[in-house]
Enzyme design. Structure first.
Site, PDB file in Angstrom:
ATOM      1  N   GLY A 101     -13.472 -18.985   3.766  1.00  0.00           N
ATOM      2  CA  GLY A 101     -12.358 -18.095   4.040  1.00  0.00           C
ATOM      3  C   GLY A 101     -11.965 -18.192   5.502  1.00  0.00           C
ATOM      4  N   LYS A 104      -7.425 -14.149  10.458  1.00  0.00           N
ATOM      5  CA  LYS A 104      -7.086 -13.925  11.862  1.00  0.00           C
ATOM      6  C   LYS A 104      -8.244 -13.296  12.629  1.00  0.00           C
ATOM      7  CE  LYS A 104      -4.818  -9.414  11.253  1.00  0.00           C
ATOM      8  NZ  LYS A 104      -3.570  -8.646  11.474  1.00  0.00           N
ATOM      9  N   GLU A 105      -9.190 -12.645  11.938  1.00  0.00           N
ATOM     10  CA  GLU A 105     -10.312 -12.014  12.640  1.00  0.00           C
ATOM     11  C   GLU A 105     -11.644 -12.680  12.346  1.00  0.00           C
ATOM     12  OE1 GLU A 105     -10.593  -7.823  12.456  1.00  0.00           O
ATOM     13  OE2 GLU A 105      -8.613  -7.474  13.286  1.00  0.00           O
ATOM     14  N   LYS A 120     -20.273 -17.058   9.717  1.00  0.00           N
ATOM     15  CA  LYS A 120     -19.042 -16.364  10.076  1.00  0.00           C
ATOM     16  C   LYS A 120     -18.849 -16.391  11.577  1.00  0.00           C
ATOM     17  CE  LYS A 120     -16.670 -11.884   9.801  1.00  0.00           C
ATOM     18  NZ  LYS A 120     -16.725 -10.493   9.266  1.00  0.00           N
ATOM     19  N   GLU A 191     -13.067 -11.120  -4.232  1.00  0.00           N
ATOM     20  CA  GLU A 191     -12.510  -9.990  -3.499  1.00  0.00           C
ATOM     21  C   GLU A 191     -11.798  -9.038  -4.464  1.00  0.00           C
ATOM     22  OE1 GLU A 191      -8.762  -9.657  -0.575  1.00  0.00           O
ATOM     23  OE2 GLU A 191     -10.288 -11.100   0.086  1.00  0.00           O
ATOM     24  N   ASP A 225     -13.465   0.520   7.987  1.00  0.00           N
ATOM     25  CA  ASP A 225     -12.354  -0.386   7.659  1.00  0.00           C
ATOM     26  C   ASP A 225     -12.403  -0.777   6.185  1.00  0.00           C
ATOM     27  OD1 ASP A 225     -10.045  -1.897   8.315  1.00  0.00           O
ATOM     28  OD2 ASP A 225     -11.240  -3.723   8.504  1.00  0.00           O
ATOM     29  N   ASP A 242     -17.803  -7.379   5.873  1.00  0.00           N
ATOM     30  CA  ASP A 242     -16.963  -7.159   7.058  1.00  0.00           C
ATOM     31  C   ASP A 242     -17.243  -5.790   7.690  1.00  0.00           C
ATOM     32  OD1 ASP A 242     -15.799  -9.622   6.908  1.00  0.00           O
ATOM     33  OD2 ASP A 242     -13.895  -8.945   6.083  1.00  0.00           O
TER      34      ASP A 242
END
Length: 302
Positions: A101, A104-105, A120, A191, A225, A242
């Site tokens: 995956g 942007k973060e 990651k 997901e 989050d 995450d």
């Protein structure tokens, strides 16, 4: 998008990593590191620094800028290379495989080891630097922070949270952490945002996720989050991933963050499965999670 540097690792010499480490050290003091400081920071001669700069520039591991002086800065590729070298020296991983995956973060890759693992790289601050600095408590009180600091602190926070929660909460098993990177178990499932549930299962899955958040709260953590984008569902259950924005239950805005997590998840399920998921008072659900009494969303149906 940040390039995968795994294929460059075999071509790099120890002295190349000395230079990268020297630039990293210098970036603790200034955004751009003066060229004349690099021999001291990298423990290399001036001639060796000149040669290594060219090699690292060619591979886009550093970048150069001329301001009042000639300065150098790590790129994310250079930071990735330093983290990869550390994981290799620790024998945490043997190699890097296909991307799992890219976002942007964070970028996640499959890695080779004794068991299936995932690597990651945190990318916070790379494209949305100002926004991240406003949102993250570990950067909010600092006037001047670099993308390197922001990404490293995000990695450290996520790893700390997962170490505290695993195995009581269904999070990826943390394996190792260095700089802005984490090695963890590769988990099963898809997901939630991309999954299609049998409508009759919707309430049960939502309850399961909220009970995981309740256990996390009992252990002192709030995700802060949570949404359909960081919950994976498989036949074996759910995984919540995450955690870089996680906060302690002692945080001054803890209840606000908890309610936001509950609201995000409830809103998603209610929108996708409107006939099965009842309207509910988010504050009451969050209060039940906080005192450990949550069992099912149905008890709060309006």
């Amino acid at each position: 998008m940040v390039r995968n540097v795994a294929s460059d690792m075999a071509e790099l010499d120890a002295e190349d990593f000395y230079l990268l480490s020297g630039v990293e050290q210098g970036m603790r003091f200034s955004e751009w590191v003066r060229r004349d400081k690099l021999p001291e920071y990298a423990s290399l001669t001036r001639e060796e620094v000149d040669y290594r700069i060219d090699r690292c520039l060619d591979r886009e591991l550093i970048q150069r800028k001329t301001i009042q002086y000639e300065g150098y800065q790590l790129t994310f590729e250079g930071y990735d290379a330093l983290a990869l070298r550390t994981f290799a020296e620790r024998e945490t991983i043997d190699g890097v495989g296909s991307p799992l995956g890219l976002g942007k973060e964070g970028d996640v890759y499959e890695v080779q080891s004794f068991t299936p693992l995932a690597l990651k790289y945190h990318r916070e601050g790379y494209t949305n630097f100002r926004e991240v600095n406003r949102e993250r408590e570990y950067t909010a009180d600092r006037d001047h922070v670099s993308w390197m600091y922001t990404a490293r602190k995000a990695s450290e926070r996520e790893y700390e949270a997962m170490e505290s929660l695993y195995p009581d909460v269904s999070v990826p098993r943390p394996v190792d952490q260095n700089r802005h990177a984490i090695v963890m178990d590769k988990f099963e499932g898809v997901e939630l945002a991309r999954a299609t549930l049998d409508p009759e299962q919707a309430v049960g899955v939502l309850d399961l996720v909220l009970r995981e958040l309740q256990t996390a709260y009992d252990l002192g953590w709030i995700h802060a989050d949570a949404s359909e984008h960081n919950v994976a569902i498989a036949e074996s259950g759910v995984t919540i991933f995450d955690w870089p924005q996680a906060v302690s239950v002692d945080h001054e805005n803890a209840r606000e963050f908890l309610e936001r997590d509950v609201e995000n998840l409830h809103r998603y399920f209610a929108r996708k499965y409107p006939h099965e998921v009842p309207d509910a008072d988010i504050g009451e659900i969050a209060a039940a999670i906080a005192d450990g009494s949550f069992e099912s969303i149905r008890a709060f149906g309006e």
